[in-house]
Structures are given as C-alpha cells and as structure tokens.
Scaffold this active site. Sequence first.
Site, mmCIF file in Angstrom:
data_model
loop_
_atom_site.group_PDB
_atom_site.id
_atom_site.type_symbol
_atom_site.label_atom_id
_atom_site.label_comp_id
_atom_site.label_asym_id
_atom_site.label_seq_id
_atom_site.Cartn_x
_atom_site.Cartn_y
_atom_site.Cartn_z
ATOM 1 N N LYS A 1 3.034 -11.119 -19.025
ATOM 2 C CA LYS A 1 2.731 -9.941 -19.505
ATOM 3 C C LYS A 1 1.282 -9.966 -20.009
ATOM 4 O O LYS A 1 0.448 -9.107 -19.497
ATOM 5 C CB LYS A 1 3.618 -9.543 -20.292
ATOM 6 C CG LYS A 1 4.177 -8.052 -20.414
ATOM 7 C CD LYS A 1 5.070 -7.874 -19.246
ATOM 8 C CE LYS A 1 5.018 -8.130 -17.916
ATOM 9 N NZ LYS A 1 5.830 -8.034 -16.891
ATOM 10 N N ASN B 1 1.212 -0.138 6.390
ATOM 11 C CA ASN B 1 1.550 -1.145 5.296
ATOM 12 C C ASN B 1 2.161 -2.456 6.026
ATOM 13 O O ASN B 1 2.776 -2.351 6.956
ATOM 14 C CB ASN B 1 2.711 -0.602 4.586
ATOM 15 C CG ASN B 1 2.199 0.449 3.518
ATOM 16 O OD1 ASN B 1 0.811 0.778 3.349
ATOM 17 N ND2 ASN B 1 3.130 1.039 2.776
ATOM 18 N N GLY B 2 1.868 -3.669 5.364
ATOM 19 C CA GLY B 2 2.216 -4.846 5.972
ATOM 20 C C GLY B 2 1.160 -5.504 6.665
ATOM 21 O O GLY B 2 0.212 -5.428 6.416
ATOM 22 N N LYS C 1 2.163 -3.462 -7.572
ATOM 23 C CA LYS C 1 3.655 -3.170 -8.112
ATOM 24 C C LYS C 1 4.811 -3.862 -7.071
ATOM 25 O O LYS C 1 5.593 -4.422 -7.539
ATOM 26 C CB LYS C 1 4.016 -1.778 -8.178
ATOM 27 C CG LYS C 1 5.340 -1.374 -8.606
ATOM 28 C CD LYS C 1 5.527 -1.591 -10.257
ATOM 29 C CE LYS C 1 6.787 -1.414 -10.688
ATOM 30 N NZ LYS C 1 6.900 -2.137 -12.018
ATOM 31 N N GLU D 1 -1.204 -10.685 -17.152
ATOM 32 C CA GLU D 1 -1.207 -9.264 -16.209
ATOM 33 C C GLU D 1 -2.139 -8.326 -16.775
ATOM 34 O O GLU D 1 -2.971 -7.811 -16.122
ATOM 35 C CB GLU D 1 0.102 -8.773 -15.958
ATOM 36 C CG GLU D 1 0.875 -9.527 -14.999
ATOM 37 C CD GLU D 1 2.333 -9.155 -14.760
ATOM 38 O OE1 GLU D 1 2.714 -8.994 -13.462
ATOM 39 O OE2 GLU D 1 2.892 -8.953 -15.725
ATOM 40 N N CYS E 1 0.992 -1.127 0.071
ATOM 41 C CA CYS E 1 -0.111 0.042 -0.132
ATOM 42 C C CYS E 1 0.651 1.142 -0.023
ATOM 43 O O CYS E 1 2.200 1.105 0.089
ATOM 44 C CB CYS E 1 -0.849 -0.122 1.276
ATOM 45 S SG CYS E 1 -1.570 -1.680 1.609
ATOM 46 N N TRP F 1 -4.196 -1.949 -0.752
ATOM 47 C CA TRP F 1 -4.210 -3.108 -1.644
ATOM 48 C C TRP F 1 -4.668 -4.098 -0.497
ATOM 49 O O TRP F 1 -3.869 -4.353 0.236
ATOM 50 C CB TRP F 1 -3.143 -3.281 -2.212
ATOM 51 C CG TRP F 1 -3.099 -4.461 -3.190
ATOM 52 C CD1 TRP F 1 -3.216 -4.292 -4.725
ATOM 53 C CD2 TRP F 1 -2.697 -5.800 -3.053
ATOM 54 N NE1 TRP F 1 -3.016 -5.526 -5.175
ATOM 55 C CE2 TRP F 1 -2.865 -6.499 -4.402
ATOM 56 C CE3 TRP F 1 -2.501 -6.630 -1.820
ATOM 57 C CZ2 TRP F 1 -2.938 -7.899 -4.442
ATOM 58 C CZ3 TRP F 1 -2.378 -8.021 -1.852
ATOM 59 C CH2 TRP F 1 -2.513 -8.724 -3.259
ATOM 60 N N ARG G 1 1.060 1.383 -6.433
ATOM 61 C CA ARG G 1 1.465 0.360 -5.334
ATOM 62 C C ARG G 1 0.331 -0.306 -4.737
ATOM 63 O O ARG G 1 0.225 -1.319 -4.277
ATOM 64 C CB ARG G 1 2.207 0.889 -4.176
ATOM 65 C CG ARG G 1 3.475 1.419 -4.696
ATOM 66 C CD ARG G 1 4.362 2.026 -3.414
ATOM 67 N NE ARG G 1 4.840 0.870 -2.494
ATOM 68 C CZ ARG G 1 6.006 0.556 -2.258
ATOM 69 N NH1 ARG G 1 6.775 1.461 -3.189
ATOM 70 N NH2 ARG G 1 6.373 -0.236 -1.580
ATOM 71 N N GLU H 1 7.914 -14.786 -19.644
ATOM 72 C CA GLU H 1 7.588 -13.702 -19.369
ATOM 73 C C GLU H 1 6.389 -13.006 -20.492
ATOM 74 O O GLU H 1 5.764 -12.230 -19.975
ATOM 75 C CB GLU H 1 8.950 -12.737 -19.851
ATOM 76 C CG GLU H 1 8.949 -11.376 -19.519
ATOM 77 C CD GLU H 1 8.383 -10.702 -18.075
ATOM 78 O OE1 GLU H 1 8.195 -11.719 -17.048
ATOM 79 O OE2 GLU H 1 7.856 -9.487 -18.134
ATOM 80 N N HIS I 1 3.961 -33.372 -24.608
ATOM 81 C CA HIS I 1 3.459 -34.005 -23.198
ATOM 82 C C HIS I 1 2.280 -33.269 -22.616
ATOM 83 O O HIS I 1 2.174 -33.318 -21.347
ATOM 84 C CB HIS I 1 4.676 -33.809 -22.466
ATOM 85 C CG HIS I 1 5.979 -34.657 -22.857
ATOM 86 N ND1 HIS I 1 5.838 -36.013 -22.869
ATOM 87 C CD2 HIS I 1 7.132 -34.223 -23.621
ATOM 88 C CE1 HIS I 1 7.169 -36.264 -23.375
ATOM 89 N NE2 HIS I 1 7.579 -35.204 -23.821
HETATM 90 C C1 G6P Z 1 4.804 -7.905 -8.297
HETATM 91 C C2 G6P Z 1 4.992 -6.986 -9.487
HETATM 92 C C3 G6P Z 1 5.936 -7.895 -10.560
HETATM 93 C C4 G6P Z 1 7.538 -8.101 -10.256
HETATM 94 C C5 G6P Z 1 6.991 -8.784 -8.927
HETATM 95 C C6 G6P Z 1 8.560 -9.014 -8.202
HETATM 96 O O1 G6P Z 1 4.216 -9.204 -8.756
HETATM 97 O O2 G6P Z 1 3.671 -6.837 -10.314
HETATM 98 O O3 G6P Z 1 5.984 -6.847 -11.718
HETATM 99 O O4 G6P Z 1 7.766 -8.919 -11.219
HETATM 100 O O5 G6P Z 1 6.246 -8.316 -7.885
HETATM 101 O O6 G6P Z 1 8.663 -7.886 -7.766
HETATM 102 P P1 G6P Z 1 10.544 -7.332 -7.351
HETATM 103 O O7 G6P Z 1 10.264 -5.889 -6.981
HETATM 104 O O8 G6P Z 1 10.780 -8.139 -6.466
HETATM 105 O O9 G6P Z 1 11.072 -7.453 -8.820
#
Ligand code: G6P
Length: 609
Positions: free
Chosen positions: A486, A99-100, A604, A489, A2, A74, A27, A482, A505
């Site tokens: 993407k 936060n946390g 994020k 997401e 958050c 969040w 965030r 990746e 498989h």
């Molecule tokens: C979240 C973000 C991703 C990121 C992941 C790891 O899921 O949405 O974009 O890859 O965390 O985050 P970091 O800051 O450790 O790379």
Amino acid sequence: MCGIVGAIAQRDVSDILVEGLKRLEYRGYDSAGVAIYHDGQVERIRRAGKVSELKDALANSPIAGGLGIAHTRWATHGEPTEKNAHPHMSKDNIALVHNGIIENHEELREELKSKGYVFKSDTDTEVIAHCLHEELKKHETLLAALLATTKKLKGAYGTVAIDANQPDKMVVARSGSPLVIGKGIGEYFVASDQLALLPVTRDFLYLEEGEVAEVRRDGITLLNSDGEQVEREFETSNIQHDAVDKGNFRHFMLKEIFEQPSVVADTLEGRIVDNQVYIETLGDNAAKVFEQTEALQIIACGTSYNAALVAKYWVEHYLNIPCLVEIASEYRYRTTATIPNSLFITISQSGETADTLAALSKAKNEGYLASLTVCNSPASSMVRESDFTLLTRAGTEIGVASTKAFTAQLVSLLLLTISIGKAKGLAKETEHDIVKALEHLPSEIQKALDQADDIDKLSEAFSEKHHTLFLGRGQQYPIAMEAALKLKEVSYIHAEAYAAGELKHGPLALIDKDMPTVVVAPNDNLLEKLKSNIEEVRSRGGSLFVFADKSAKIQDSDGITVFPVDSSYSVTAPIVYTVPLQLLSYYVAVIKGTDVDQPRNLAKSVTVE
Ligand code: G6P
C-alpha cells in the site's frame, strides 16, 4: 485495463461518452479519445493525460452526433502519447477502440503494410482497425467483417468499431476482455464496465467469450464465434449510482477505508445464523467437494495474493490440511504438481485479472476437484468460469490501491475456511469462537478508524523518507506485506516487508536512522519473539513505529513510537491491524501530494499480462 464507452442514440452522445470515461478512469488514465460520427464523417479528438484534458478539448471544439466511441488508455504497446491514444482509424471511415493485447500484431502489421495500409501509431490496436477495413472489402456488413477480423487475432480483446459508411450501428467483439451492452429507450450503449453506463441505463447484457454484436438504435444482433445468432435477455442491475461518488471524502481511497465496517457487515450478512456459518450460495455440491478436499491451492495477484497468504495461516491452523498459495503469473507458466483431492481457489477483486484467469484456465486440466473464486464482481469472467463463487460484498472499489476489497476478501476467506471445516468435522466450539470474533469485527474496525487523526500525525514521520521496512510474524506477516504494498503504491516510497524472524538474514544491514521500521505487534504467541526483533532494530539506531496491542506492554521510548490497536480476537487481528496501516499509507501519500486514487503507472484491473 483501459476503459471503453460507446453510444448510439437520437441525442448527442459526446457528454455520455466523456462521463462514461470519467467513471472508468480508475482503470487507465494516461491518454483518452473519442470518435463521433458527424455530418457524413467520423471526427476524432484525442489527448495525452487524463480524461479532463479530453473534456476541455471537446468543450473548445464540440462534436455533435448520435454515434460515438471513446477510450481511456493505460499504455502497453507504445508510449502514452496522443498519436497512440484510441480511437484508431483506418482510412477515413473506420474508428476503433480496444482493450487487451493483440499478440500477433507484428505479423499482421507486415501483412497489412504490404496491402498499402499506413500505420500512424505504435499500438497493437491499429492492426485491428486496418484488418476490419480490409475485411469490409470482402463482407457486406460491418458485423460480418468484424467476425472475420476476430479470426485473425491472437490475444485478448474487447473492441468496438464504427464505420462512417454504415452510421446506423456500432459493432463489438469480446475475447478475454469484458464488454457490456446497455439498453435505453431507442438507444444502446457499450462499455468495458457497467459502471460507465449507470447514468444512462440499468439494463445490461454481458458479451460472452468469442461473441460479436451489432448494436443499433432499435436493437442488437448477437452472434457466437461461429456466426450463429444467440438470444439472451438484458438483466437489470441493482448496483448503486453513488458508488462512484466520493461523498464528503477527499479521495476514494479514504472513503473506501471508512466504508470497511459496513463492508464487513455486508459480507457477513445472512452468512452467520445462530452462531454458525451458512453460505447458501455455494450450494450442496460445494459441501460434497469440501468433504473430499485434502488440500487447497490458492492463486491471486497483488493485494488479493496477500489475502491468500493470510488464509494459508487460517486453513493450516484450523483445518490441518495443506494450503499452497502462488502468484498467478508464476503458476500459469510453470510445470506444477497437483496434490490429490485439491480444491483450486482464485481470489480477485475485479474478476478480470488476466494472469489469474489464465491460471484458472490452466487449472482445469490439472486434476483439481473443482474451482472456486472469491470475487468482488458478480458479472466477471472469474465468476463465470469457476465452479463455485463466494462473493465478497465490498461494493464498487474505485481507488486503484485496494483497501475495502482486501478486508472483504479476508472476511470471506475466514468464512470459507469455516465452511470447508464444517464439511470436514471442525469442532462446533471453534466455529463459535471464530463467529464471535467476526461479529465483533465491524466495531473493532470502527475503533481503528476513530484513531485516524492520530495516524495522520504519525504519517509526518514518513513523508520525507525514501525507504520503509515492515515487519510481522505469523498471520501478521502478510499484513506487513500488504502494508508495504500500500505504501509503495500510493506514496511512491520504497517499502519492503519481512517476516521478522528473517531480520538477521539481511535487512538488518539496512537499518539506520533514515529508514523507519513499522512493526505489526498484536498480543499473540509470537509477541515475545517480536519484542526481540524490535530490540535488534533499536540497538542499531533504527527508528521504530510499533502498531501494538494495548496489552502487549510495549512502551513509547527512545527510538520507539507505539501506536495502540484494540483487537480482542487473535483470529481476526490481521483484519483489524490492516486498517491503521491503510490509513498510514493514505496520509503519507496526501502529504507527498501524489495522485492517491490513480497512482502513476498503475491500473485497477490488470486485464493484460
Ligand atoms: C492490480 C490492482 C491491485 C489488485 C491486483 C489484483 O494490481 O491495482 O489493487 O490487488 O491488480 O487484482 P484483482 O482484481 O485480481 O484482485
């Protein structure tokens, strides 16, 4: 995950708080709130939804005041509703943001209920507010009460509180969730990320683990977890103000994809001299550790994990030492065996991901030679807690789905591979070849970006689909992973990646005309194998979209659409192929009308597990 903002000033702080929240919204963004001291009491406004909802509410009922705290949430404990939005209050005087996650919240809740506290939300945070209120009965100052409160908490917190009865201060505490104090002239600010405070200050002091502080208009008092006073200077940050501006781009994600040629150039800057790699910041000690290194253990989450998987191919190919890669949330909780003389590496954009930090902390007792982090946030916990740091220089990344941070990680990991190699006798010619590829990378990425309009057209074929399969082989398999990450997401289309050799498989059973298959097909030693996989899909009525090297001789034909990619160097091909695939996800998401920069349910920086 958050966002927290707080301010104490001579002027009204509500605009500063809301602007700060807007900057932190990437965030967490499911509800938001402020509490401001006005006329002898704390007034609070909270809204479910985005910060703009809160801003509108404040425009309708402004609260004037020179002391306030704010939060964008969040949800972890309790739904994203107004009653669960922060700030939370205890009685009428204490307001608190957090936060946390407080792990012992249930136990504390029962204890506080028995003392007569009434809970109005489903959050773990509310227990901190009531605990603080309770401790204030025993301690004279808000700071002493907060320090006592922290002793009761188990879990992670970055928290800020104000008290209507002591309106000349706010108090803050940090354990496992970052907090920064900003200094103005006769005013101070706090936030969970310095980005939030850039419009009002450049002078920052980061709280360290276990510290608490009292923040007033005329200064701060900083204490360690034993209550002893700590002296630390504020440092001036040179982070760019416009980092949080979209410029002429429609979304941050698109802006950040287009920044990649300069991000790669920045990440290489000063690290390649006379065709050789020099990472001065790692220092002489790193070279000694690299010399002894006989294996690597890399830990990361999400996109950073995919970067680690690419690095595995590079490390084992060029250095001939084992490179183990594992997701942080798995590594941290299982019994692990450490290969003797291993170097422990974390990769993280934010440097605050809870699972990765926990893995790092576990690794300290597992007999590694040293820990090294590849990280994009110089002031983060990961950097502070690692023996060595290799900074990716992607700049601030706002889009929740990581793009430029990923390419910067890959470039850094390739530089790191060479650096370790140099200490272990990597041939000079090999180093020169990789350096040459790296030097051409910004222009190769630019060429891929120049094809954005064509990818925009291609994306129409995906927007009505419900599933997509991505295939790759070798070092392009993690790139397929990746790309699938993407797409899911940002467009909410279910996407899966497979090593193309695994097609028979299982995933072949899914192939039909409704599920597109995207293939990453550079012209490398696996191309012929990949062509067979393409045929396997086509002969079963699947539609294929092949991102292929021009020289790969794969033609457009029935069921196959080829998208040409120009990449002359095999070692950096994973980085070049990443770019059109990022663009594909972006354009599909735009057609689908999703919230590209802030996809639903995601955040994020995942600072809770
Ligand atoms: C979240 C973000 C991703 C990121 C992941 C790891 O899921 O949405 O974009 O890859 O965390 O985050 P970091 O800051 O450790 O790379």
